[in-house]
Design an enzyme around this catalytic site. Structure first.
Site, PDB file in Angstrom:
ATOM      1  N   SER A 174      10.362  30.822  -0.421  1.00 43.75           N
ATOM      2  CA  SER A 174       9.295  30.064  -0.066  1.00 43.75           C
ATOM      3  C   SER A 174       8.030  29.775  -1.012  1.00 43.75           C
ATOM      4  CB  SER A 174       8.695  30.401   1.465  1.00 43.75           C
ATOM      5  OG  SER A 174       8.287  31.648   1.107  1.00 43.75           O
ATOM      6  N   ASN A 190       5.991  28.347  -4.337  1.00 42.16           N
ATOM      7  CA  ASN A 190       5.687  26.853  -4.782  1.00 42.16           C
ATOM      8  C   ASN A 190       6.942  26.025  -4.865  1.00 42.16           C
ATOM      9  OD1 ASN A 190       4.379  25.064  -7.809  1.00 42.16           O
ATOM     10  ND2 ASN A 190       3.409  25.355  -6.017  1.00 42.16           N
ATOM     11  N   TRP A 191       8.185  25.906  -5.487  1.00 37.63           N
ATOM     12  CA  TRP A 191       9.167  25.148  -5.312  1.00 37.63           C
ATOM     13  C   TRP A 191       9.808  25.393  -4.219  1.00 37.63           C
ATOM     14  CZ3 TRP A 191      10.867  21.053  -6.613  1.00 37.63           C
ATOM     15  CH2 TRP A 191      12.173  20.459  -7.307  1.00 37.63           C
ATOM     16  N   GLY A 192      10.104  26.562  -3.757  1.00 32.95           N
ATOM     17  CA  GLY A 192      10.874  26.886  -2.272  1.00 32.95           C
ATOM     18  C   GLY A 192      10.019  25.742  -1.232  1.00 32.95           C
ATOM     19  N   PHE A 210      14.092  38.775  -8.158  1.00 37.51           N
ATOM     20  CA  PHE A 210      14.223  39.363  -6.741  1.00 37.51           C
ATOM     21  C   PHE A 210      15.439  39.137  -6.008  1.00 37.51           C
ATOM     22  CE2 PHE A 210       9.666  38.223  -6.975  1.00 37.51           C
ATOM     23  CZ  PHE A 210       9.184  39.488  -7.115  1.00 37.51           C
ATOM     24  N   ALA A 226       6.565  21.746  -9.297  1.00 42.26           N
ATOM     25  CA  ALA A 226       6.886  21.645  -7.715  1.00 42.26           C
ATOM     26  C   ALA A 226       5.643  20.749  -7.252  1.00 42.26           C
ATOM     27  CB  ALA A 226       6.944  22.879  -7.178  1.00 42.26           C
ATOM     28  N   LYS A 247      14.635  26.999 -21.172  1.00 44.41           N
ATOM     29  CA  LYS A 247      13.551  25.890 -21.444  1.00 44.41           C
ATOM     30  C   LYS A 247      12.334  26.821 -21.125  1.00 44.41           C
ATOM     31  CE  LYS A 247      12.362  25.328 -16.963  1.00 44.41           C
ATOM     32  NZ  LYS A 247      11.480  24.729 -16.133  1.00 44.41           N
ATOM     33  N   LYS A 272       5.103  33.787 -10.215  1.00 43.15           N
ATOM     34  CA  LYS A 272       5.569  34.695 -11.098  1.00 43.15           C
ATOM     35  C   LYS A 272       6.128  33.808 -12.243  1.00 43.15           C
ATOM     36  CE  LYS A 272       5.725  38.279  -8.255  1.00 43.15           C
ATOM     37  NZ  LYS A 272       4.400  39.057  -8.725  1.00 43.15           N
TER      38      LYS A 272
HETATM   39  N1  NAD Z   1       7.429  26.197  -9.251  1.00 42.83           N
HETATM   40  C1  NAD Z   1       7.866  25.218 -10.121  1.00 42.83           C
HETATM   41  O1  NAD Z   1       7.451  24.205 -10.359  1.00 42.83           O
HETATM   42  C2  NAD Z   1       9.344  25.238 -10.231  1.00 42.83           C
HETATM   43  C3  NAD Z   1      10.267  24.121 -10.503  1.00 42.83           C
HETATM   44  C4  NAD Z   1      11.398  24.280 -10.681  1.00 42.83           C
HETATM   45  C5  NAD Z   1      12.082  25.672 -10.475  1.00 42.83           C
HETATM   46  N2  NAD Z   1      11.205  26.686 -10.372  1.00 42.83           N
HETATM   47  C6  NAD Z   1      12.096  27.868 -10.340  1.00 42.83           C
HETATM   48  O2  NAD Z   1      12.286  28.312  -8.771  1.00 42.83           O
HETATM   49  C7  NAD Z   1      12.266  29.579  -8.502  1.00 42.83           C
HETATM   50  C8  NAD Z   1      11.100  30.020  -7.599  1.00 42.83           C
HETATM   51  O3  NAD Z   1      10.045  29.783  -8.143  1.00 42.83           O
HETATM   52  P1  NAD Z   1       8.457  29.475  -7.096  1.00 42.83           P
HETATM   53  O4  NAD Z   1       7.538  28.648  -8.045  1.00 42.83           O
HETATM   54  O5  NAD Z   1       9.227  28.938  -5.666  1.00 42.83           O
HETATM   55  O6  NAD Z   1       8.064  30.852  -6.799  1.00 42.83           O
HETATM   56  P2  NAD Z   1       6.463  31.110  -7.234  1.00 42.83           P
HETATM   57  O7  NAD Z   1       6.614  31.902  -8.351  1.00 42.83           O
HETATM   58  O8  NAD Z   1       5.775  30.032  -6.688  1.00 42.83           O
HETATM   59  O9  NAD Z   1       6.235  32.372  -5.830  1.00 42.83           O
HETATM   60  C9  NAD Z   1       6.707  33.611  -5.943  1.00 42.83           C
HETATM   61  C10 NAD Z   1       7.301  33.755  -4.809  1.00 42.83           C
HETATM   62  O10 NAD Z   1       8.180  35.221  -4.765  1.00 42.83           O
HETATM   63  C11 NAD Z   1       7.768  35.869  -3.485  1.00 42.83           C
HETATM   64  N3  NAD Z   1       7.955  37.086  -3.607  1.00 42.83           N
HETATM   65  C12 NAD Z   1       6.954  37.934  -3.931  1.00 42.83           C
HETATM   66  N4  NAD Z   1       7.498  39.271  -3.844  1.00 42.83           N
HETATM   67  C13 NAD Z   1       8.672  39.389  -3.649  1.00 42.83           C
HETATM   68  C14 NAD Z   1       9.836  40.144  -3.332  1.00 42.83           C
HETATM   69  N5  NAD Z   1       9.444  41.475  -3.686  1.00 42.83           N
HETATM   70  N6  NAD Z   1      11.080  39.812  -2.906  1.00 42.83           N
HETATM   71  C15 NAD Z   1      11.273  38.590  -2.772  1.00 42.83           C
HETATM   72  N7  NAD Z   1      10.325  37.515  -3.127  1.00 42.83           N
HETATM   73  C16 NAD Z   1       9.143  38.090  -3.380  1.00 42.83           C
HETATM   74  C17 NAD Z   1       6.489  35.295  -2.867  1.00 42.83           C
HETATM   75  O11 NAD Z   1       6.511  35.318  -1.710  1.00 42.83           O
HETATM   76  C18 NAD Z   1       6.594  33.904  -3.510  1.00 42.83           C
HETATM   77  O12 NAD Z   1       7.698  33.065  -2.391  1.00 42.83           O
HETATM   78  C19 NAD Z   1      12.004  30.351 -10.004  1.00 42.83           C
HETATM   79  O13 NAD Z   1      12.917  30.642 -10.715  1.00 42.83           O
HETATM   80  C20 NAD Z   1      11.469  29.058 -10.651  1.00 42.83           C
HETATM   81  O14 NAD Z   1      11.461  29.256 -12.005  1.00 42.83           O
HETATM   82  C21 NAD Z   1       9.949  26.498 -10.021  1.00 42.83           C
END
Ligand code: NAD
Length: 386
Positions: free
Chosen positions: A30, A32-34, A116, A172, A223, A315
Site C-alpha cells: 500500500s 505509492n504504487w500500491g 520485504f 504512480a 531500469k 524506498k
Molecule cells: N511508486 C512508483 O511510481 C512505482 C511505479 C511502478 C512500480 N513501482 C514498484 O512498486 C513497488 C512498491 O513501491 P511503492 O512505490 O508502492 O512503495 P513506497 O516506496 O511508496 O512505500 C514503501 C512501502 O513499504 C512499506 N513498508 C515499510 N516497511 C515495511 C516492512 N518492514 N515490511 C513490509 N512493508 C514495509 C510501507 O508501508 C510502504 O507501503 C516497488 O518495487 C517499486 O519499484 C513503484
C-alpha cells in the site's frame, strides 16, 4: 429499411470462478504504487461482475499523526502518507493482518519494495490456494545461489502459484491523476494475462499482454539502476547529450543482461513495449531513483540519509538493485569481461569523469562515497517535486 440490431453492451458473465460472486482480489502492499493501483483495481472490481466488489489491501501498519494508517485509509479513503490527495474507492479495505487480508484470494497483487517480499511470502506460505493468480508489480531482483533470481520466481517458489508481472512507464502519482499511460503484462499463462488485463485496464491505463514475462520483469528491475546513472549525470551537470548516452548504453546493458540471465526467449520487441524503453525514459527523467542519485552526486550525503530526508518513508530500488547486480556479475566473473561495445563506451564516459555504473554500485554497496570524491556543484535553483 432493415431493422437495426441494437446490441446492448452487457457486462461479461463471470467466468467459472472458484468463489461465488466473482474473483476475490487482494493487494499486498500500500505504498505509492500500491495505492495508485488500488484506485484502479477498486474501481474496476466495483464495476465488473467477474470480480468480487471488496478489494482487500494489506497495509504495513504504522502511525501517522498519532493514528493507525489502516484506520485513516478506511475512514478517509485516502492513503495520506503514500498517496496523499487521491481518494481510494470505498470498496478498497485496508487490512493490517496479512493472512486476514489475503484469506480466500483468487488474485494476489504483490506491490511492496522488493526487500520485504521474502518475509511476507514466509507468512503467506501454506495459506494461499494453488490456483490463485499472482501478479508482481515489484521492481527489483534477488540474489540466489545461482545468481540472479526474479521476484516473481521468489514468490512462485514460496507459494507455488503461477505468477505474471506488470511493469511499465507508470509513475504512480501520474497514474493516480489518471494521466494517460501504457503498461505491459508479461505472463506465461495467457488466460491469466487476460483476467489481469480486465482487472487493471482503464481508458487511461492501457495494457499490452506479452508472453516474455521474465524479460518484462528484468526491464523493470534494471531500469532503476540506469536511473541512478542518469541522476549522477544530472548531479554532475553533464548535460542532456551525456544523459542520453547513459540511457542508450543502459538500454544496451539491460538487453545484454537479459540475454545472459533469462532462461526463455528475449526479443527486442519486448524492449519496445512500455516495460522497456518507455519505463527507462520516464524513470531517468521523473523517478525518485534519479532524483536521489542527483542529490547524492551534488551533496556527498549517504543514500540512506537522502532516502530519509527526501522520500518520507518511500524506498529506493536502484542502489540496492545495483549492488545486487554487481554481486551477481562478480560471482559470474562478468564485471571485467563486459561486452566490447560496452567497455569502449564506458571508457569513453570515464574520459569525461563519469562513474561507470558498476563502479558506482560498488561505492553504493558501502554507502561510503565521500564528499571529496566528487566535485561539489551548487544545488538546483528550484527543488524538484517528489
Ligand atoms: N511508486 C512508483 O511510481 C512505482 C511505479 C511502478 C512500480 N513501482 C514498484 O512498486 C513497488 C512498491 O513501491 P511503492 O512505490 O508502492 O512503495 P513506497 O516506496 O511508496 O512505500 C514503501 C512501502 O513499504 C512499506 N513498508 C515499510 N516497511 C515495511 C516492512 N518492514 N515490511 C513490509 N512493508 C514495509 C510501507 O508501508 C510502504 O507501503 C516497488 O518495487 C517499486 O519499484 C513503484
Amino acid at each position: 429499411m432493415p431493422p437495426v440490431l441494437v446490441v446492448q453492451r452487457s457486462r461479461r458473465p463471470p467466468p467459472a470462478s472458484p468463489t461465488m460472486g466473482g474473483r476475490k482480489v487482494c493487494i499486498v502492499g500500500s505504498g505509492n504504487w500500491g495505492s495508485a493501483i488500488a484506485k484502479i483495481v477498486g474501481n474496476n472490481a466495483a464495476k465488473l461482475e467477474q470480480f468480487d466488489t471488496t478489494v482487500n489491501m494489506w497495509v504495513f501498519e504504522e502511525e501517522v499523526s498519532g493514528k493507525k494508517l489502516t484506520e485513516i485509509i478506511n475512514m478517509q479513503h485516502e492513503n495520506v502518507k503514500y498517496l496523499p490527495g487521491h481518494k481510494l474507492p470505498p470498496n478498497v479495505v485496508a487490512v493490517p493482518d496479512l493472512l486476514k487480508a489475503s484469506a480466500g484470494a483468487d488474485i494476489l497483487i504483490f506491490v511492496v519494495p522488493h526487500q520485504f517480499i521474502g518475509k511476507l511470502c514466509e507468512q503467506l506460505k501454506d495459506h494461499v490456494k494453488k490456483e490463485t493468480i499472482g501478479v508482481s508489480l515489484i521492481k527489483g531482483v534477488d540474489e540466489g545461489p545461482e545468481g540472479l533470481k526474479l521476484i516473481s520466481h521468489v514468490i512462485h517458489e514460496w507459494l507455488g502459484i503461477e505468477m505474471s508481472v506488470l511493469m511499465g512507464a507508470n509513475i504512480a502519482n501520474e497514474v493516480a491523476e489518471e494521466k494517460f499511460c501504457e503498461t505491459t503484462i508479461g505472463c506465461k499463462n495467457l488466460e491469466h494475462g487476460q483476467i489481469l488485463k480486465e482487472l487493471m485496464q482503464t481508458c487511461n491505463f492501457r495494457i499490452t499482454v506479452v508472453p516474455e514475462a521474465d524479460t518484462v520483469e528484468i526491464c523493470g528491475a534494471l531500469k532503476n539502476v540506469v536511473a541512478v546513472g542518469a541522476g549522477f549525470c544530472d548531479g554532475l551537470s553533464f548535460g542532456d547529450n551525456t544523459k542520453a548516452a547513459v540511457i542508450r548504453l543502459g538500454l544496451m546493458e539491460m538487453i545484454t543482461f537479459a540475454k545472459l540471465f533469462c532462461k526463455g526467449p528475449v526479443t527486442s520487441a519486448t524492449f519496445l513495449e512500455s516495460c522497456g524503453i518507455a519505463d527507462l525514459i520516464t524513470t531517468c527523467y521523473g523517478g525518485r531513483n534519479r532524483r536521489v542519485a542527483e542529490a547524492f552526486a551534488r551533496t556527498g550525503k549517504s543514500i540512506e540519509q537522502l532516502e530519509k530526508e527526501m522520500l518520507n518513508g518511500q524506498k529506493l530500488q536502484g542502489p540496492q538493485t545495483a549492488a545486487e547486480l554487481n554481486h551477481i556479475l562478480k560471482q559470474k566473473n562478468l564485471v571485467e569481461k563486459g561486452k566490447d561495445g560496452l567497455r569502449q563506451a564506458a571508457s569513453g564516459l570515464r574520459v569525461q569523469g563519469l562513474l561507470r555504473l558498476h563502479d558506482a554500485s560498488d561505492r553504493l554497496r558501502g554507502l561510503s562515497l565521500q564528499r571529496q570524491s566528487l566535485p561539489l556543484l551548487p544545488a538546483p535553483k528550484s527543488p524538484e517535486a517528489a
